[in-house]
Design a protein around this motif. Structure first.
Motif, short mmCIF file in Angstrom:
data_model
loop_
_atom_site.label_atom_id
_atom_site.label_comp_id
_atom_site.label_asym_id
_atom_site.label_seq_id
_atom_site.Cartn_x
_atom_site.Cartn_y
_atom_site.Cartn_z
N ALA A 44 0.83 -1.21 0.00
CA ALA A 44 0.00 0.00 0.00
C ALA A 44 0.86 1.26 0.00
O ALA A 44 0.52 2.27 -0.62
CB ALA A 44 -0.93 0.00 1.21
N ASN A 55 0.41 4.24 -2.73
CA ASN A 55 0.04 5.55 -2.18
C ASN A 55 1.06 6.62 -2.58
O ASN A 55 0.68 7.76 -2.91
CB ASN A 55 -0.06 5.47 -0.66
N CYS A 56 2.34 6.27 -2.55
CA CYS A 56 3.38 7.21 -2.96
C CYS A 56 3.26 7.54 -4.45
O CYS A 56 3.38 8.71 -4.84
CB CYS A 56 4.76 6.63 -2.67
N SER A 94 0.13 9.73 -4.99
CA SER A 94 0.36 11.07 -4.45
C SER A 94 1.29 11.87 -5.36
O SER A 94 1.09 13.06 -5.60
CB SER A 94 0.96 10.98 -3.04
N PHE A 132 -4.72 2.39 -7.33
CA PHE A 132 -5.01 3.06 -6.07
C PHE A 132 -6.46 2.83 -5.65
O PHE A 132 -6.74 2.41 -4.52
CB PHE A 132 -4.73 4.56 -6.19
N ARG A 144 -7.88 -0.56 -4.30
CA ARG A 144 -7.63 -0.89 -2.91
C ARG A 144 -8.63 -0.23 -1.97
O ARG A 144 -8.60 -0.44 -0.75
CB ARG A 144 -6.20 -0.50 -2.52
N HIS A 145 -9.53 0.59 -2.54
CA HIS A 145 -10.50 1.32 -1.72
C HIS A 145 -11.93 1.16 -2.22
O HIS A 145 -12.84 1.76 -1.66
CB HIS A 145 -10.15 2.82 -1.71
N TYR A 153 5.40 -1.56 -7.05
CA TYR A 153 4.09 -1.94 -6.52
C TYR A 153 3.54 -3.17 -7.26
O TYR A 153 3.11 -4.14 -6.64
CB TYR A 153 3.09 -0.78 -6.66
#
Length: 256
Positions: A56, A60-61, A64, A98, A101-102, A156
């Protein structure tokens, strides 16, 4: 403040120039290779919770960094580069990885997004042809942001392939094909919407290479008909090859 930030982020033209397979590019590839081996070595005996946190962290990096780039581009380039909208497979897979994962529905395709993200971003990291056009210093924001983004995405995707519960069956193949086909349609939509003339400027994009092949071998009037199905075929074939390597040659047991 704008002038100071523009000076800091703008392309540096003095000194060495970044070139594909030049000294600095080879150094960046060695750094990526070292990071990949280091992360895999560190995580190989860790529990599942820590592995998932590490996976993750990288997406996330990357996400972002991608979002931040839209705020920093005016300082670096004097404008927001439309070509960086998520119609290329590298940027599109960042967004999809990204959100997968949500989001429960997109989570069903997390494996497919990660695999395509790994393949596309690794290819661009190894051959960042777009960076050569600008003839800039290897430490320019343009170079560092591009290589860092693609490197994070490649790491990733590889971590997902190695440490996640990857499945391979008919349903997997159907999902892979569907995601690649959807990506092709998405790129076609982007090219149709944004290609044209406005405000005295001509805009011509080739997102996901659906309008012209990257080496400009095919005639312009033929390429738009050949490249979409060719992209689907090639990426699906590479997907299958990666699955073969993953299941036949790699065996990293999970810690119980």
């Amino acid at each position: 403040m704008y002038a100071m930030l523009s000076e800091f982020f703008s392309d540096k033209k003095e000194g060495p120039v970044f070139s594909c397979f030049g000294g600095w590019h080879l150094c960046y590839m060695l750094v990526l290779l070292f990071l990949i081996f280091a992360v895999i070595f560190i995580l190989r005996n860790k529990d599942e919770i820590l592995r998932q946190k590490a996976i993750a962290f990288f997406i996330n990096c990357a996400f972002s960094l991608y979002i931040a780039d839209f705020f920093l581009m005016p300082f670096a380039y004097g404008k927001i580069d439309v070509e960086k909208l998520p119609f290329h497979i590298c940027t599109a897979m960042c967004v999809m990885c990204f959100w997968s994962r949500h989001n429960t529905f997109l989570g069903k395709f997390k494996q497919q997004f990660a695999l395509l993200g790994f393949i596309s971003n690794l290819i661009y990291f190894v051959y960042p042809a777009g960076l050569m056009w600008y003839q800039v210093h290897p430490f320019s924001y343009r170079v560092l942001q591009t290589l860092l983004f693609h490197g994070l995405m490649a790491i990733y995707g590889l971590l997902v392939l190695i440490f996640d519960d990857i499945k391979f069956n008919r349903n997997t193949c159907r999902k892979d094909f569907a995601v690649i086909a959807a990506m092709t349609l998405w790129a076609l939509l982007g090219n149709a919407l944004y290609t044209g003339q406005a405000w005295g400027q001509s805009y011509d994009f080739n997102w996901f290479f659906v309008s012209q092949d990257p080496f400009y071998i095919l005639p312009e009037h033929i390429a738009p008909f050949i490249m979409p199905p060719l992209n689907i075929t090639l990426f699906f074939a590479v997907d299958m090859l990666v699955y073969f390597i993953r299941f036949k040659l790699i065996n990293i047991p999970k810690k119980s």
